[in-house]
Design an enzyme around this catalytic site. Structure first.
Site, PDB file in Angstrom:
ATOM      1  N   GLU A  18       0.828  -1.216   0.000  1.00  0.00           N
ATOM      2  CA  GLU A  18       0.000   0.000   0.000  1.00  0.00           C
ATOM      3  C   GLU A  18       0.858   1.261   0.000  1.00  0.00           C
ATOM      4  O   GLU A  18       0.393   2.356   0.334  1.00  0.00           O
ATOM      5  CB  GLU A  18      -0.975  -0.038   1.179  1.00  0.00           C
ATOM      6  CG  GLU A  18      -1.862  -1.281   1.184  1.00  0.00           C
ATOM      7  CD  GLU A  18      -3.267  -1.120   0.584  1.00  0.00           C
ATOM      8  OE1 GLU A  18      -3.834  -0.022   0.664  1.00  0.00           O
ATOM      9  OE2 GLU A  18      -3.794  -2.118   0.039  1.00  0.00           O
TER      10      GLU A  18
ATOM     11  N   HIS B  10      -3.877   1.585   7.672  1.00  0.00           N
ATOM     12  CA  HIS B  10      -2.489   1.872   7.267  1.00  0.00           C
ATOM     13  C   HIS B  10      -1.751   2.393   8.496  1.00  0.00           C
ATOM     14  O   HIS B  10      -2.362   3.035   9.361  1.00  0.00           O
ATOM     15  CB  HIS B  10      -2.429   2.969   6.184  1.00  0.00           C
ATOM     16  CG  HIS B  10      -3.004   2.569   4.862  1.00  0.00           C
ATOM     17  ND1 HIS B  10      -3.831   3.378   4.131  1.00  0.00           N
ATOM     18  CD2 HIS B  10      -2.839   1.439   4.119  1.00  0.00           C
ATOM     19  CE1 HIS B  10      -4.173   2.774   3.003  1.00  0.00           C
ATOM     20  NE2 HIS B  10      -3.587   1.601   2.971  1.00  0.00           N
TER      21      HIS B  10
ATOM     22  N   CYS C 153      -2.686  11.248   3.935  1.00  0.00           N
ATOM     23  CA  CYS C 153      -3.083  10.323   2.856  1.00  0.00           C
ATOM     24  C   CYS C 153      -3.030  11.006   1.504  1.00  0.00           C
ATOM     25  O   CYS C 153      -2.789  10.367   0.482  1.00  0.00           O
ATOM     26  CB  CYS C 153      -4.521   9.845   3.042  1.00  0.00           C
ATOM     27  SG  CYS C 153      -4.818   8.955   4.546  1.00  0.00           S
TER      28      CYS C 153
END
Ligand code: SUG
Length: 416
Positions: A162, A230, A347
């Site tokens: 990711e 995450h 993000c």
């Protein structure tokens, strides 16, 4: 050559919507079916970029990838009337969260002295797994200068990756050699662990990192179960500083020791559970912050406004600013549209340490370019999308044309 940190923010795409696609992402699940406001979302993102640029920081951006993705729907033989989740996946604007675009190892860390970037495969979620080929096309353009950059495709799909959201770098200054920390999850909890250890290790190898300057750390399974899908939902690093929740890692003390063994200058700013619970940290995204070194050399933390609105979180921030610690300023920004899908200030950006002169200038922001981007967004981005609009042909046409208008203004027609 002067290496600086450049933040590449994802411009929020015109199909931004709330489809509840990400299992384990609490905000995404709880806003499923809400109306979305793509124009407001994209303007919030540009305002964040402007705010950082006004502080003297280098700023870049990535463009939305093409949506809706008809090829995905065809490959899955999806019926748009009955397979609504697949339809929504093909419309997702999720490439806005560029912390998941790639993992970046700056030139001072790598064996060949180039900055290495690996596009993230994002295999765990179908709406995200479709992103990387289009992301790589942009990386190939932005970082085409092969004297300075090496762009890799994604790690093969059985290993979930990711990107930078699970990667931290410690260094004395961005331009000096660093220690890279890879945080992975283990399967077995109620939510998927999206970053696999094998993917992280493959990236460290392909980037030519010194094994002595790499640390692999397991994320706390309790944090994943609480919604930290995450690592960047529970910690962030910049230069010598690790800003983290007390419950971020499976073995918190062991994690600090392992980083310190490779990087003795480590300074930890730990937020205890007693001050801010893990749940409140995840709700407000205190750690999904941009920890930035300002031109004054002091550090500032760019947090979502949700942090200022939370009594315990803001009390903690005020105490931190009043203390003599390394983080001197906390700057709230409004990215509520992205936040409602689980994407905070961190993000929305990919950090690349590079000399801006070596990057394709079309990907770098200036005030004048921000004006042009805002004008296109204001004119062409849909104002509102309701869940029932997904799949609508008129809206699909508007989404496609809006993106194309932006590409035109930025002279990036090769992405058409
Ligand atoms: O992958 N949300 C994204 C948020 C990504 C946040 N990135 C970082 N933490 N770096 C995700 O879960 C929601 C889409 C939807 O439900 O419509 C979504 O994909």
């Amino acid at each position: 050559m002067s290496l600086v940190e450049i933040n590449f923010d994802g411009i929020v795409g015109p199909s931004h919507n709330y489809a509840g696609l990400s299992l384990g992402n609490i905000a995404s699940a709880s806003h499923k079916g809400d109306p979305s406001y793509p124009r407001a979302a994209a303007l919030q993102g540009v305002a964040k970029m402007r705010s950082n640029m006004a502080r003297g920081l280098a700023q870049g951006f990535f463009l939305p990838v093409p949506r809706p993705n008809a090829q995905l729907l065809g490959d899955l033989a999806a019926n748009p009337d009955t397979d609504r989740a697949l339809l929504a996946a093909a419309w997702s604007a999720s490439s806005m969260w560029t912390a998941n675009a790639a993992t970046v190892s700056p030139a001072p860390d790598t064996a060949d002295g180039r900055c290495h970037l690996s596009a993230a495969n994002l295999v765990t979620m179908v709406h995200r797994a479709q992103e990387w080929p289009d992301t790589k096309r942009q990386l190939d353009i932005a970082f085409a200068n092969t004297d300075h950059f090496a762009v890799h495709g994604a790690v093969p799909p059985s290993f979930g990756d990711e990107g930078a959201a699970n990667h931290m770098r410690f260094c004395e200054g961005h331009g000096s050699a660093g220690v890279e920390v890879f945080v992975y999850g283990k399967q077995g909890g109620k939510f998927p662990a999206r970053q696999h250890e094998q993917a992280s290790r493959a990236i460290a190898r392909r980037h030519g990192l010194d094994p002595e300057a790499c640390v692999f750390i397991e994320q706390n399974p309790e944090a994943i179960a609480a919604g930290a899908f995450h690592n960047d939902v529970v910690s962030v690093a910049n230069e010598r500083v690790l800003f983290t929740h007390e419950r971020a890692f499976a073995d918190q003390a062991g994690a600090y020791d392992a980083i310190r063994a490779a990087f003795p200058a480590l300074e930890v700013v730990e937020v205890p559970e007693s001050a801010v619970s893990l749940a409140e940290a995840i709700r407000t995204y205190l750690f999904n912050a941009q920890l930035l070194t300002l031109p004054s050399c002091e550090m500032a933390l760019v947090v979502p406004t949700e942090c200022r609105d939370s009594e315990p979180v803001w009390r903690w921030c005020e105490q931190m600013m009043a203390s003599n610690g390394p983080i001197r300023e906390v700057i709230p920004v409004d990215v509520r549209q992205s936040m409602a899908n689980g994407g905070g200030p961190a993000c929305l950006r990919l950090r690349v340490v590079a000399d801006p002169a070596t990057v394709d200038p079309r990907y770098l922001l200036s005030e004048a370019k921000a004006d042009r981007i805002e004008a296109v967004i204001a004119e062409t981005w849909p104002e509102q999308i309701d869940p029932s609009d997904i799949g609508n042909e008129t809206l699909a046409k508007q989404v496609i044309e809006a993106r194309e208008a932006l590409l035109g203004v930025l002279a990036l027609d090769e992405l058409l």
